[in-house]
Design an enzyme around this catalytic site. Structure first.
Site, PDB file in Angstrom:
ATOM      1  N   HIS A  72     -19.636  35.520  16.302  1.00 10.75           N
ATOM      2  CA  HIS A  72     -19.082  35.431  14.938  1.00 10.75           C
ATOM      3  C   HIS A  72     -19.903  34.461  14.110  1.00 10.75           C
ATOM      4  O   HIS A  72     -20.176  33.342  14.552  1.00 10.75           O
ATOM      5  CB  HIS A  72     -17.619  34.979  14.979  1.00 10.75           C
ATOM      6  CG  HIS A  72     -16.671  36.074  15.351  1.00 10.75           C
ATOM      7  ND1 HIS A  72     -15.361  36.087  14.976  1.00 10.75           N
ATOM      8  CD2 HIS A  72     -16.860  37.216  16.072  1.00 10.75           C
ATOM      9  CE1 HIS A  72     -14.771  37.176  15.430  1.00 10.75           C
ATOM     10  NE2 HIS A  72     -15.677  37.879  16.112  1.00 10.75           N
ATOM     11  N   TYR A 201      -7.738  31.719   9.227  1.00 11.20           N
ATOM     12  CA  TYR A 201      -6.799  30.583   9.262  1.00 11.20           C
ATOM     13  C   TYR A 201      -6.083  30.573   7.922  1.00 11.20           C
ATOM     14  O   TYR A 201      -6.718  30.499   6.880  1.00 11.20           O
ATOM     15  CB  TYR A 201      -7.554  29.264   9.425  1.00 11.20           C
ATOM     16  CG  TYR A 201      -8.216  29.062  10.767  1.00 11.20           C
ATOM     17  CD1 TYR A 201      -9.413  29.681  11.087  1.00 11.20           C
ATOM     18  CD2 TYR A 201      -7.643  28.220  11.723  1.00 11.20           C
ATOM     19  CE1 TYR A 201     -10.034  29.478  12.319  1.00 11.20           C
ATOM     20  CE2 TYR A 201      -8.256  28.000  12.953  1.00 11.20           C
ATOM     21  CZ  TYR A 201      -9.451  28.639  13.238  1.00 11.20           C
ATOM     22  OH  TYR A 201     -10.053  28.433  14.464  1.00 11.20           O
ATOM     23  N   PRO A 293      -4.924  22.969  18.702  1.00  8.63           N
ATOM     24  CA  PRO A 293      -5.893  24.075  18.794  1.00  8.63           C
ATOM     25  C   PRO A 293      -6.457  24.529  17.439  1.00  8.63           C
ATOM     26  O   PRO A 293      -7.308  25.400  17.390  1.00  8.63           O
ATOM     27  CB  PRO A 293      -5.103  25.192  19.466  1.00  8.63           C
ATOM     28  CG  PRO A 293      -3.687  24.823  19.305  1.00  8.63           C
ATOM     29  CD  PRO A 293      -3.608  23.362  19.192  1.00  8.63           C
ATOM     30  N   LYS A 297     -11.173  23.350  19.717  1.00 11.45           N
ATOM     31  CA  LYS A 297     -12.010  22.373  20.415  1.00 11.45           C
ATOM     32  C   LYS A 297     -11.602  22.108  21.858  1.00 11.45           C
ATOM     33  O   LYS A 297     -12.397  21.575  22.635  1.00 11.45           O
ATOM     34  CB  LYS A 297     -11.964  21.039  19.651  1.00 11.45           C
ATOM     35  CG  LYS A 297     -12.627  21.064  18.307  1.00 11.45           C
ATOM     36  CD  LYS A 297     -14.141  21.247  18.417  1.00 11.45           C
ATOM     37  CE  LYS A 297     -14.687  22.072  17.270  1.00 11.45           C
ATOM     38  NZ  LYS A 297     -15.544  23.170  17.683  1.00 11.45           N
ATOM     39  N   TYR A 385     -17.096  22.916  13.406  1.00 15.31           N
ATOM     40  CA  TYR A 385     -16.460  24.080  14.029  1.00 15.31           C
ATOM     41  C   TYR A 385     -17.378  24.720  15.084  1.00 15.31           C
ATOM     42  O   TYR A 385     -16.939  25.055  16.188  1.00 15.31           O
ATOM     43  CB  TYR A 385     -16.084  25.134  12.976  1.00 15.31           C
ATOM     44  CG  TYR A 385     -15.129  26.185  13.499  1.00 15.31           C
ATOM     45  CD1 TYR A 385     -15.615  27.323  14.157  1.00 15.31           C
ATOM     46  CD2 TYR A 385     -13.755  26.036  13.371  1.00 15.31           C
ATOM     47  CE1 TYR A 385     -14.744  28.283  14.655  1.00 15.31           C
ATOM     48  CE2 TYR A 385     -12.873  26.997  13.864  1.00 15.31           C
ATOM     49  CZ  TYR A 385     -13.377  28.118  14.507  1.00 15.31           C
ATOM     50  OH  TYR A 385     -12.505  29.067  15.019  1.00 15.31           O
TER      51      TYR A 385
HETATM   52  P1  FAS Z   1      -6.185  23.327  32.413  1.00 11.16           P
HETATM   53  O1  FAS Z   1      -4.845  22.771  32.022  1.00 11.16           O
HETATM   54  O2  FAS Z   1      -6.623  24.643  31.891  1.00 11.16           O
HETATM   55  O3  FAS Z   1      -6.273  23.449  34.014  1.00 11.16           O
HETATM   56  C1  FAS Z   1      -5.743  22.433  34.835  1.00 11.16           C
HETATM   57  C2  FAS Z   1      -5.451  23.069  36.188  1.00 11.16           C
HETATM   58  O4  FAS Z   1      -4.999  22.029  37.066  1.00 11.16           O
HETATM   59  C3  FAS Z   1      -4.323  24.104  36.119  1.00 11.16           C
HETATM   60  O5  FAS Z   1      -4.728  25.289  36.753  1.00 11.16           O
HETATM   61  C4  FAS Z   1      -3.155  23.429  36.834  1.00 11.16           C
HETATM   62  O6  FAS Z   1      -2.341  24.367  37.529  1.00 11.16           O
HETATM   63  C5  FAS Z   1      -3.869  22.500  37.787  1.00 11.16           C
HETATM   64  N1  FAS Z   1      -3.067  21.328  38.164  1.00 11.16           N
HETATM   65  C6  FAS Z   1      -2.299  20.565  37.350  1.00 11.16           C
HETATM   66  N2  FAS Z   1      -1.716  19.581  38.068  1.00 11.16           N
HETATM   67  C7  FAS Z   1      -2.127  19.730  39.363  1.00 11.16           C
HETATM   68  C8  FAS Z   1      -1.868  19.030  40.581  1.00 11.16           C
HETATM   69  N3  FAS Z   1      -1.067  17.979  40.593  1.00 11.16           N
HETATM   70  N4  FAS Z   1      -2.461  19.472  41.723  1.00 11.16           N
HETATM   71  C9  FAS Z   1      -3.302  20.544  41.699  1.00 11.16           C
HETATM   72  N5  FAS Z   1      -3.582  21.261  40.582  1.00 11.16           N
HETATM   73  C10 FAS Z   1      -2.994  20.851  39.431  1.00 11.16           C
HETATM   74  N6  FAS Z   1      -7.802  25.347  23.422  1.00 11.16           N
HETATM   75  C11 FAS Z   1      -8.466  25.985  22.440  1.00 11.16           C
HETATM   76  O7  FAS Z   1      -9.645  25.679  22.218  1.00 11.16           O
HETATM   77  N7  FAS Z   1      -7.848  26.970  21.697  1.00 11.16           N
HETATM   78  C12 FAS Z   1      -6.547  27.344  21.950  1.00 11.16           C
HETATM   79  O8  FAS Z   1      -5.999  28.216  21.276  1.00 11.16           O
HETATM   80  C13 FAS Z   1      -5.824  26.716  22.963  1.00 11.16           C
HETATM   81  N8  FAS Z   1      -4.526  27.076  23.247  1.00 11.16           N
HETATM   82  C14 FAS Z   1      -3.846  26.401  24.239  1.00 11.16           C
HETATM   83  C15 FAS Z   1      -2.501  26.722  24.561  1.00 11.16           C
HETATM   84  C16 FAS Z   1      -1.801  26.018  25.564  1.00 11.16           C
HETATM   85  C17 FAS Z   1      -0.352  26.382  25.885  1.00 11.16           C
HETATM   86  C18 FAS Z   1      -2.431  24.981  26.258  1.00 11.16           C
HETATM   87  C19 FAS Z   1      -1.690  24.193  27.327  1.00 11.16           C
HETATM   88  C20 FAS Z   1      -3.768  24.661  25.966  1.00 11.16           C
HETATM   89  C21 FAS Z   1      -4.472  25.370  24.957  1.00 11.16           C
HETATM   90  N9  FAS Z   1      -5.805  25.081  24.643  1.00 11.16           N
HETATM   91  C22 FAS Z   1      -6.495  25.710  23.674  1.00 11.16           C
HETATM   92  C23 FAS Z   1      -6.503  24.090  25.356  1.00 11.16           C
HETATM   93  C24 FAS Z   1      -6.939  24.701  26.652  1.00 11.16           C
HETATM   94  O9  FAS Z   1      -7.762  25.800  26.385  1.00 11.16           O
HETATM   95  C25 FAS Z   1      -7.601  23.615  27.431  1.00 11.16           C
HETATM   96  O10 FAS Z   1      -8.530  22.890  26.636  1.00 11.16           O
HETATM   97  C26 FAS Z   1      -8.261  24.130  28.670  1.00 11.16           C
HETATM   98  O11 FAS Z   1      -7.322  24.850  29.398  1.00 11.16           O
HETATM   99  C27 FAS Z   1      -8.801  22.921  29.419  1.00 11.16           C
HETATM  100  O12 FAS Z   1      -9.113  23.330  30.689  1.00 11.16           O
HETATM  101  P2  FAS Z   1      -8.847  22.343  31.927  1.00 11.16           P
HETATM  102  O13 FAS Z   1      -9.327  20.975  31.567  1.00 11.16           O
HETATM  103  O14 FAS Z   1      -9.416  23.051  33.079  1.00 11.16           O
HETATM  104  O15 FAS Z   1      -7.258  22.207  32.041  1.00 11.16           O
HETATM  105  C1  PHB Z   2      -7.450  31.909  19.968  1.00 12.09           C
HETATM  106  O1  PHB Z   2      -8.087  32.966  19.798  1.00 12.09           O
HETATM  107  O2  PHB Z   2      -6.581  31.770  20.853  1.00 12.09           O
HETATM  108  C2  PHB Z   2      -7.737  30.738  19.047  1.00 12.09           C
HETATM  109  C3  PHB Z   2      -8.831  30.800  18.199  1.00 12.09           C
HETATM  110  C4  PHB Z   2      -9.110  29.733  17.368  1.00 12.09           C
HETATM  111  C5  PHB Z   2      -8.269  28.631  17.377  1.00 12.09           C
HETATM  112  C6  PHB Z   2      -7.166  28.569  18.238  1.00 12.09           C
HETATM  113  C7  PHB Z   2      -6.894  29.639  19.071  1.00 12.09           C
HETATM  114  O3  PHB Z   2      -8.526  27.581  16.549  1.00 12.09           O
END
Ligand code: FAS
Ligand code: PHB
Length: 390
Positions: A72, A201, A293, A297, A385
């Site tokens: 994009h 957005y 989000p 980032k 961005y």
């Molecule tokens: P994660 O949280 O992905 O992974 C951590 C892992 O550790 C999980 O699999 C968990 O099960 C495991 N774990 C936890 N505790 C443990 C323990 N005690 N023992 C063993 N394992 C354990 N980012 C964006 O850029 N855009 C978005 O739209 C966006 N939406 C999101 C929506 C939600 C609901 C959440 C929670 C996050 C969102 N994020 C978004 C951020 C997300 O993408 C994170 O930045 C990304 O998952 C980070 O990856 P990890 O650091 O691997 O953490």
């Molecule tokens: C998504 O596609 O899930 C998404 C994209 C951009 C954002 C947040 C979420 O800033």
């Protein structure tokens, strides 16, 4: 069991680090408390900075992203009844972002781990770090009712915001910084064609909305909802009606609706833990920081953490050079705080804050009008961005 690096968490951070270390011949084990299906069932990020995309390619897990992901060149900001484009490629001499779902890249990382016979242990419960201030730290965990120990040189907490790694840093050492926003994002995934070619957005008096996508046939939408909103109160029909009200008429009229294949509410917070190292324990990804989000980032910050940390660990094992590990926390935090700023700024700009009243709305409108009147302002948003340098 004994290994060089013990990693807690098989999300994108843990799997990426495990793959990058293994490719350099550095033994490691990933302990994940959930099942692989559970990890792959989470719907999260969608936008990858170039740094993340390059890291996936270096990890040998970028092929499907390059085949199925979308490049994009910009995003749209909707306000005042129309869309206004931020053209990254024009403003930043060709820079772009990759649109490819976190679920898919996590699947690709799992496949890359399996292809190298990487050790990822699922169902690892009660994971606990020990002796992190010694040269022989270890993890204990239980699985199928049996107790296990992983003796290692380093423990990397990639266990997300609710993990255990961060709490292993003594409270008199650990500093945390947090802002919780008074709303959440209700997200819906549907097998319907995206409403537009690029992300939209939307700043609207009824609340923020975001139109994103996973492919030409799968769309991801979000709307701002109250902090205590319950998912049960949001039927698909109600979601689609509300989304249409928050979009410019010409966009709303082209929206293809359909049944949700996933629907969830995510809270929004800004959070940073300092330092991101204590003895032989390191924090990476969401274990160390959370961003709202709005700036896309979260996942991308995990990438720069893993780049810095893998460089430091590889230098330690290849040449005994400790500088990368010693500088990791400060180096990672410098980039983290810039992304925290940008994510906070995008969130304050685009969401409704009733408590800020009419004055607050006038400031947001002035910010948006200034943004689209100034190439310098647009360039600043664009360079944040697409991702600041590592
Ligand atoms: P994660 O949280 O992905 O992974 C951590 C892992 O550790 C999980 O699999 C968990 O099960 C495991 N774990 C936890 N505790 C443990 C323990 N005690 N023992 C063993 N394992 C354990 N980012 C964006 O850029 N855009 C978005 O739209 C966006 N939406 C999101 C929506 C939600 C609901 C959440 C929670 C996050 C969102 N994020 C978004 C951020 C997300 O993408 C994170 O930045 C990304 O998952 C980070 O990856 P990890 O650091 O691997 O953490
Ligand atoms: C998504 O596609 O899930 C998404 C994209 C951009 C954002 C947040 C979420 O800033």
């Amino acid at each position: 069991m004994r290994t060089s690096v013990a990693i807690i968490g098989a999300g994108p951070s843990g799997l990426l680090l495990s793959q990058l270390l293994h490719l350099q011949g550095i033994g490691n084990v990933v302990l994940e408390r959930r099942s692989q299906d559970y990890v792959l069932g989470r719907i999260r990020a969608g936008v990858l900075e170039t740094g993340m995309a390059d890291l996936l390619r270096r990890a040998g897990a970028g092929k499907r992203m390059d085949a199925e992901g979308e490049i994009h060149e910009g995003i749209e900001i909707a306000f005042g009844g129309s869309c206004h484009r931020i053209h990254f490629a024009d403003l930043l001499d060709g820079k772009t972002v990759m649109v490819y779902g976190q679920t898919e890249l996590t699947r690709d990382l799992y496949e890359a781990r399996a292809a190298m016979d990487g050790i990822v242990i699922h169902g690892a419960e009660d994971v606990a770090p020990h002796d992190i201030k010694t040269d022989t730290p270890y993890l204990t965990y239980t699985k199928d009712g049996r107790n296990h120990r992983v003796v290692c040189d380093f423990i990397i907490a990639c266990d997300g915001f609710h993990g255990v790694g961060r709490s292993a840093i003594p409270p008199d050492i650990l500093k945390t910084f947090e802002r919780v926003y008074p709303f959440g994002w209700l997200g819906l995934l549907s097998d319907t064609p995206p409403v537009a070619d690029e992300l939209i957005y939307s700043y609207h008096e009824r609340g923020f909305a975001l139109c994103s996508l996973r492919s030409r046939t799968r769309s991801r939408y979000y709307i701002q909802v109250g902090q205590d909103e319950s998912l049960e109160a949001w039927s698909d029909d109600r979601f689609w009606d509300e989304l249409k009200r928050r979009l410019p008429q010409d966009i709303a009229s082209g929206l293809v609706t359909g049944p949700s294949i996933e629907k969830s509410i995510a809270p929004l917070r800004s959070f940073v833990a300092e330092p991101m190292r204590h003895g032989r324990l390191f924090l990476a990804g969401d274990a160390g920081h959370i961003v709202p989000p709005t700036g896309a980032k979260g996942l991308n910050l995990a990438a720069s953490d893993i780049q810095y940390l893998s460089e430091g660990l590889i230098a330690h094992y290849k040449s005994g050079d400790e500088s990368g590990l010693n500088q990791y926390s400060d180096r990672a935090l410098a980039r983290i705080w810039k992304a925290e700023r940008f994510s906070w700024w995008m969130t304050m700009l685009l969401h409704q804050f009733p408590q800020n009243g009419a004055f607050g709305q006038r400031i947001q409108n002035a910010e948006l009008e200034y943004l689209f009147s100034s190439r310098a302002a647009l360039t600043s948003v664009a360079e944040n961005y697409v991702g600041l340098p590592y």
